[in-house]
Design a protein around this motif. Structure first.
Motif, PDB file in Angstrom:
ATOM      1  N   GLN A  92       7.764  -0.461  10.656  1.00 36.94           N
ATOM      2  CA  GLN A  92       7.108   0.048   9.237  1.00 36.94           C
ATOM      3  C   GLN A  92       5.419  -0.292   8.941  1.00 36.94           C
ATOM      4  OE1 GLN A  92       9.376   1.864   7.734  1.00 36.94           O
ATOM      5  NE2 GLN A  92       8.600   0.931   6.274  1.00 36.94           N
ATOM      6  N   GLU A  93       5.605  -1.346  10.337  1.00 40.07           N
ATOM      7  CA  GLU A  93       3.842  -1.485  10.520  1.00 40.07           C
ATOM      8  C   GLU A  93       3.134  -0.224  10.541  1.00 40.07           C
ATOM      9  OE1 GLU A  93       4.233  -4.762  13.732  1.00 40.07           O
ATOM     10  OE2 GLU A  93       4.743  -6.651  12.031  1.00 40.07           O
ATOM     11  N   GLN A  94       3.678   0.191  12.038  1.00 36.86           N
ATOM     12  CA  GLN A  94       3.153   1.610  12.714  1.00 36.86           C
ATOM     13  C   GLN A  94       2.868   2.778  11.141  1.00 36.86           C
ATOM     14  OE1 GLN A  94       2.954   3.256  16.115  1.00 36.86           O
ATOM     15  NE2 GLN A  94       3.747   1.383  17.060  1.00 36.86           N
ATOM     16  N   VAL A  95       3.526   2.679  10.039  1.00 37.27           N
ATOM     17  CA  VAL A  95       3.996   3.769   8.900  1.00 37.27           C
ATOM     18  C   VAL A  95       3.007   2.826   8.603  1.00 37.27           C
ATOM     19  CG1 VAL A  95       4.741   4.349   7.198  1.00 37.27           C
ATOM     20  CG2 VAL A  95       6.462   4.844   9.517  1.00 37.27           C
ATOM     21  N   GLN A  96       2.784   2.533   7.912  1.00 40.55           N
ATOM     22  CA  GLN A  96       1.775   1.454   7.131  1.00 40.55           C
ATOM     23  C   GLN A  96       0.393   1.402   7.957  1.00 40.55           C
ATOM     24  OE1 GLN A  96       2.240   0.515   3.880  1.00 40.55           O
ATOM     25  NE2 GLN A  96      -0.113   0.546   3.361  1.00 40.55           N
ATOM     26  N   GLU A  97       0.196   1.273   9.005  1.00 39.82           N
ATOM     27  CA  GLU A  97      -1.036   1.902  10.014  1.00 39.82           C
ATOM     28  C   GLU A  97      -1.514   2.716   9.036  1.00 39.82           C
ATOM     29  OE1 GLU A  97      -3.228   1.885  13.861  1.00 39.82           O
ATOM     30  OE2 GLU A  97      -1.160   0.765  13.935  1.00 39.82           O
ATOM     31  N   PHE A  98      -0.842   3.727   9.388  1.00 42.60           N
ATOM     32  CA  PHE A  98      -0.949   5.297   9.191  1.00 42.60           C
ATOM     33  C   PHE A  98      -1.523   5.952   7.613  1.00 42.60           C
ATOM     34  CE2 PHE A  98       0.832   5.720  13.709  1.00 42.60           C
ATOM     35  CZ  PHE A  98      -0.076   6.094  13.772  1.00 42.60           C
ATOM     36  N   ILE A  99      -0.880   4.747   6.468  1.00 40.84           N
ATOM     37  CA  ILE A  99      -1.193   5.550   5.406  1.00 40.84           C
ATOM     38  C   ILE A  99      -2.010   4.950   5.321  1.00 40.84           C
ATOM     39  CG2 ILE A  99      -0.091   4.777   3.242  1.00 40.84           C
ATOM     40  CD1 ILE A  99       3.123   5.276   4.265  1.00 40.84           C
ATOM     41  N   ASP A 100      -2.884   3.637   6.184  1.00 38.91           N
ATOM     42  CA  ASP A 100      -3.844   3.125   5.059  1.00 38.91           C
ATOM     43  C   ASP A 100      -5.191   4.149   6.422  1.00 38.91           C
ATOM     44  OD1 ASP A 100      -2.620   0.908   4.548  1.00 38.91           O
ATOM     45  OD2 ASP A 100      -2.892  -0.593   5.704  1.00 38.91           O
ATOM     46  N   MET A 101      -4.941   4.562   7.477  1.00 40.48           N
ATOM     47  CA  MET A 101      -6.080   5.048   7.962  1.00 40.48           C
ATOM     48  C   MET A 101      -7.028   6.103   7.104  1.00 40.48           C
ATOM     49  SD  MET A 101      -5.644   6.785  11.085  1.00 40.48           S
ATOM     50  CE  MET A 101      -5.628   5.799  11.651  1.00 40.48           C
ATOM     51  N   VAL A 102      -5.613   7.238   6.357  1.00 37.88           N
ATOM     52  CA  VAL A 102      -5.776   8.418   5.664  1.00 37.88           C
ATOM     53  C   VAL A 102      -6.482   7.891   4.379  1.00 37.88           C
ATOM     54  CG1 VAL A 102      -4.888   9.606   6.921  1.00 37.88           C
ATOM     55  CG2 VAL A 102      -3.971   8.647   5.251  1.00 37.88           C
ATOM     56  N   GLU A 103      -6.052   6.361   3.531  1.00 36.39           N
ATOM     57  CA  GLU A 103      -6.251   5.731   2.703  1.00 36.39           C
ATOM     58  C   GLU A 103      -4.841   6.336   1.449  1.00 36.39           C
ATOM     59  OE1 GLU A 103     -10.502   6.767   1.278  1.00 36.39           O
ATOM     60  OE2 GLU A 103     -10.902   5.803   3.266  1.00 36.39           O
ATOM     61  N   LEU A 104      -3.825   5.789   1.665  1.00 34.12           N
ATOM     62  CA  LEU A 104      -3.210   6.198   0.985  1.00 34.12           C
ATOM     63  C   LEU A 104      -2.220   4.840   0.816  1.00 34.12           C
ATOM     64  CD1 LEU A 104      -1.530   9.751   2.041  1.00 34.12           C
ATOM     65  CD2 LEU A 104      -2.857   9.288  -0.298  1.00 34.12           C
ATOM     66  N   ASP A 105      -2.531   3.308   0.814  1.00 31.18           N
ATOM     67  CA  ASP A 105      -2.259   2.785   0.862  1.00 31.18           C
ATOM     68  C   ASP A 105      -1.658   2.357  -0.863  1.00 31.18           C
ATOM     69  OD1 ASP A 105      -4.646   2.418   0.586  1.00 31.18           O
ATOM     70  OD2 ASP A 105      -4.562   0.634  -0.112  1.00 31.18           O
ATOM     71  N   GLY A 106      -0.846   2.114  -1.280  1.00 29.77           N
ATOM     72  CA  GLY A 106      -0.317   1.715  -2.762  1.00 29.77           C
ATOM     73  C   GLY A 106       0.617   2.968  -3.282  1.00 29.77           C
ATOM     74  N   PHE A 107       0.720   3.814  -2.016  1.00 28.36           N
ATOM     75  CA  PHE A 107       1.249   5.399  -2.825  1.00 28.36           C
ATOM     76  C   PHE A 107       3.195   5.720  -1.174  1.00 28.36           C
ATOM     77  CE2 PHE A 107      -2.779   6.546  -4.515  1.00 28.36           C
ATOM     78  CZ  PHE A 107      -2.060   6.736  -5.581  1.00 28.36           C
ATOM     79  N   GLU A 108       3.376   4.231  -0.970  1.00 31.63           N
ATOM     80  CA  GLU A 108       3.748   4.589   0.150  1.00 31.63           C
ATOM     81  C   GLU A 108       5.428   5.404  -0.546  1.00 31.63           C
ATOM     82  OE1 GLU A 108       0.837   1.044   1.341  1.00 31.63           O
ATOM     83  OE2 GLU A 108       1.834   1.952  -0.197  1.00 31.63           O
ATOM     84  N   GLN A 109       5.536   4.924  -2.080  1.00 32.53           N
ATOM     85  CA  GLN A 109       6.934   4.848  -2.300  1.00 32.53           C
ATOM     86  C   GLN A 109       6.685   6.165  -3.374  1.00 32.53           C
ATOM     87  OE1 GLN A 109      10.110   3.757  -0.936  1.00 32.53           O
ATOM     88  NE2 GLN A 109       7.846   2.681   0.370  1.00 32.53           N
ATOM     89  N   HIS A 110       5.503   6.800  -3.536  1.00 30.10           N
ATOM     90  CA  HIS A 110       5.421   8.478  -4.312  1.00 30.10           C
ATOM     91  C   HIS A 110       6.641   9.628  -3.529  1.00 30.10           C
ATOM     92  CE1 HIS A 110       3.575   5.817  -6.653  1.00 30.10           C
ATOM     93  NE2 HIS A 110       2.533   6.545  -7.064  1.00 30.10           N
TER      94      HIS A 110
END
Length: 265
Positions: free
Chosen positions: A125-143
């Motif tokens: 989960q930490e690595q998933v979040q790292e890549f989501i943050d990298m492409v500026e999609l934080d906040g849309f994880e459960q979309h």
């Protein structure tokens, strides 16, 4: 590592069109061979971003599919890191023209597909979040994909591809169908991502400006049967600006003319 050697690669297909009555003298009949790629030689260095340009239908996507292992060449071969390509590999990730996200999975679940090997749920989960943050999609994880714009879906695909940590990313017109502003934003993100990760990236585009702004090198393919008509390294400093670089602007005009467009910069 992501070095690629393409040696004397050719691709032909069998024509499957039935010849109607009265067309016995047609140039191509059912069963005839159609040459798409002819004697392609390229040596791509590890970490390069190479942009492929050429007229529609010339075989750009076919070349990428052969490099990725989805198709076999009729002649010649492709070696990646000194090993022949015999099929698809997790080390060579293909980003298709249209969204490849699984619609029943959230952004987080899609990105996490490439991290299933991690046994620790927390690490994954930490690595998933790292890549989501990298492409500026934080906040849309459960979309889900249907809840995202086209540009956000493309960013999620990039995050999923990066999570696999491939040697090579192969992108077939990744900006097609995007509105102008999203296109510009995605182009900037790919350039920044490449500067950060230094992976080998192969990208097919019809947009000359994209190739000149993004690429370390451009390869132009001609009409069928397709050969390489230009292979040029772009040593212009980044960020690139046509107005501030007369040499870049002249090359832009040269490419338009080479591709059959009389475009005044």
């Amino acid at each position: 590592m992501g070095s690629i050697l393409i040696d004397q690669l050719s691709k032909t297909y069998a024509n499957r069109r039935k010849v109607p009555r009265g067309e016995e003298d047609a140039i191509l009949c059912k069963g005839d061979r159609i040459s798409v790629l002819l004697d392609i030689d390229l040596d791509i260095r590890d970490g390069e971003m190479v942009c492929f340009l050429g007229p529609s239908g010339c075989g750009k996507s076919t070349l990428l599919r052969i490099i990725a292992g989805f198709e076999a060449p009729s002649e010649g071969h492709v070696n990646i890191n000194g090993q022949p390509v015999t099929g698809p590999s997790a080390d060579h990730i293909f980003v298709f023209q249209h969204s490849g996200l699984f619609p029943w999975m959230t952004v987080s679940e899609n990105v996490g597909l490439g991290l299933r090997h991690l046994k620790s749920h927390r690490d994954r989960q930490e690595q998933v979040q790292e890549f989501i943050d990298m492409v500026e999609l934080d906040g849309f994880e459960q979309h889900y994909p249907r809840q995202l714009s086209g540009g956000m879906q493309r960013r999620a695909e990039l995050a999923r591809a990066l999570a696999v940590n491939p040697d090579i990313m192969i992108m077939d017109e990744p900006f097609s169908g995007l509105d102008f502003l999203t296109h510009m934003k995605m182009r900037e993100e790919v350039v920044n991502m490449h500067a950060f990760i230094r992976k080998t990236i192969l990208l097919v585009t019809h947009n000359i400006d994209d190739a000149l702004i993004m690429g370390d090198r451009i390869v132009i393919l001609g009409n069928c049967p397709t050969r390489v008509v230009m292979d040029r390294t772009l040593d212009f400093p980044r960020p690139r600006d046509f107005e501030k670089s007369p040499d870049l602007s002249r090359l832009r005009s040269e490419l338009f003319l080479l591709l059959g467009v009389n475009y005044a910069v």
